[in-house]
Design a protein around this motif. Structure first.
Motif, PDB file in Angstrom:
ATOM      1  N   LEU A   5       0.789  -1.163  -0.096  1.00  0.00           N
ATOM      2  CA  LEU A   5      -0.039  -0.068  -0.033  1.00  0.00           C
ATOM      3  C   LEU A   5       0.850   1.172  -0.065  1.00  0.00           C
ATOM      4  CD1 LEU A   5      -2.728  -1.127   2.615  1.00  0.00           C
ATOM      5  CD2 LEU A   5      -3.083  -1.033   0.140  1.00  0.00           C
ATOM      6  N   PRO A  14      -8.635  -0.128   0.734  1.00  0.00           N
ATOM      7  CA  PRO A  14      -6.877  -0.038   0.922  1.00  0.00           C
ATOM      8  C   PRO A  14      -6.722   1.322   1.324  1.00  0.00           C
ATOM      9  CG  PRO A  14      -7.725  -1.215  -1.131  1.00  0.00           C
ATOM     10  CD  PRO A  14      -9.118  -0.833  -0.221  1.00  0.00           C
ATOM     11  N   ALA A  40      -4.221   2.230   4.429  1.00  0.00           N
ATOM     12  CA  ALA A  40      -2.958   2.724   4.520  1.00  0.00           C
ATOM     13  C   ALA A  40      -2.780   3.845   5.376  1.00  0.00           C
ATOM     14  CB  ALA A  40      -2.621   2.833   2.955  1.00  0.00           C
TER      15      ALA A  40
END
Length: 256
Positions: free
Chosen positions: A22, A225, A229
């Motif tokens: 990420l 995601p 992150a």
């Protein structure tokens, strides 16, 4: 013990390894680990690590309580002159981390339950201590327990961030889950060899960036995601600042 690699060794499999790809995560984790390693090389720790660990636990408890809305002076905590139940619970949970090291990776949920007993004693009924609420997502808790017990290639700081995020998001006990989550995150750093003597203070790092802490946790809760992150980078920053706090403690101990 050499630091673990930033990425799993070739051929290793780990369910969390994709998180290293990420944006900005691997770099943030590396910077955090370097900061902790600088702390661990401080000369004071050769002979006075116990004093540094004790002060780290105290400062961590104070910061964790502040994140729960109970901001008390460190001098009062040090003098034992605080009656607030949240602050007392944070102190007990922080002090109890060391005793849970032998069981954390073997029985993670047992350790989490014990942390809740320490954090919430006197604030909820005895029948609720260490017992997840009926509405708790037990499947997600069990999945977290498997991660803790089985993830061997994952960098310790990454696993600590996931432990923190999962426990704070699932909030299994319905009260003081934040204190439990932060204590479990510290416990992960200890057991995974990142900070074996518990001399850094990641809780202070979260408090120093409190304007980012809640939004980052909310971003993690989306399970998208980009949100994950954001949380992982925030946790790495907290560990890095926590290492700086540990260095300040070392210098204070050196001065006497």
């Amino acid at each position: 013990m050499p630091p673990p690699p930033a990425r799993p060794a070739p051929g290793a499999t780990d369910p969390l390894s994709p998180l290293l790809d990420l944006p900005g995560v691997a770099e943030a984790l590396d910077a955090a680990r370097e900061a902790v390693d600088r702390l661990l090389n401080h000369g004071v720790l050769r002979r006075q690590s116990a004093a540094v660990s004790s002060e780290s636990a105290l400062r961590g408890a104070r910061a964790s309580a502040a994140l729960e809305g109970c901001d008390v002076p460190l001098v009062d905590l040090r003098a034992g002159d605080v009656e607030d139940a949240i602050a007392q619970g944070a102190l007990r949970a922080s002090a109890g981390v060391g005793g849970l090291v032998p069981i954390w990776e073997r029985a993670p949920l047992q350790a989490v339950a014990r942390l809740h007993v320490l954090a919430a004693a006197g604030t909820v009924g005895d029948d609720q201590l260490g017992r997840p609420a009926r509405t708790a997502d037990t499947d997600r808790l069990n999945a977290l327990a498997r991660l803790v017990a089985e993830s061997r290639a994952t960098p310790g700081i990454l696993l600590s961030a996931v432990v923190h995020g999962e426990l704070a998001t699932v909030a299994p006990f319905g009260g003081l889950d934040g204190i439990v989550a932060r204590a479990a995150a510290r416990l992960t750093l200890v057991t995974r060899g990142v900070d074996p003597k518990s001399v850094s203070v990641p809780e202070v790092g979260h408090l120093e960036h409190v304007e980012e802490y809640r939004p980052a946790l909310a971003a993690y809760a989306t399970r998208e995601p980009a949100g994950v992150a954001t949380w992982l980078r925030h946790c790495a920053t907290a560990v890095r600042f926590g290492a700086q706090e540990g260095l300040a403690i070392c210098e204070a101990v050196r001065r006497g």
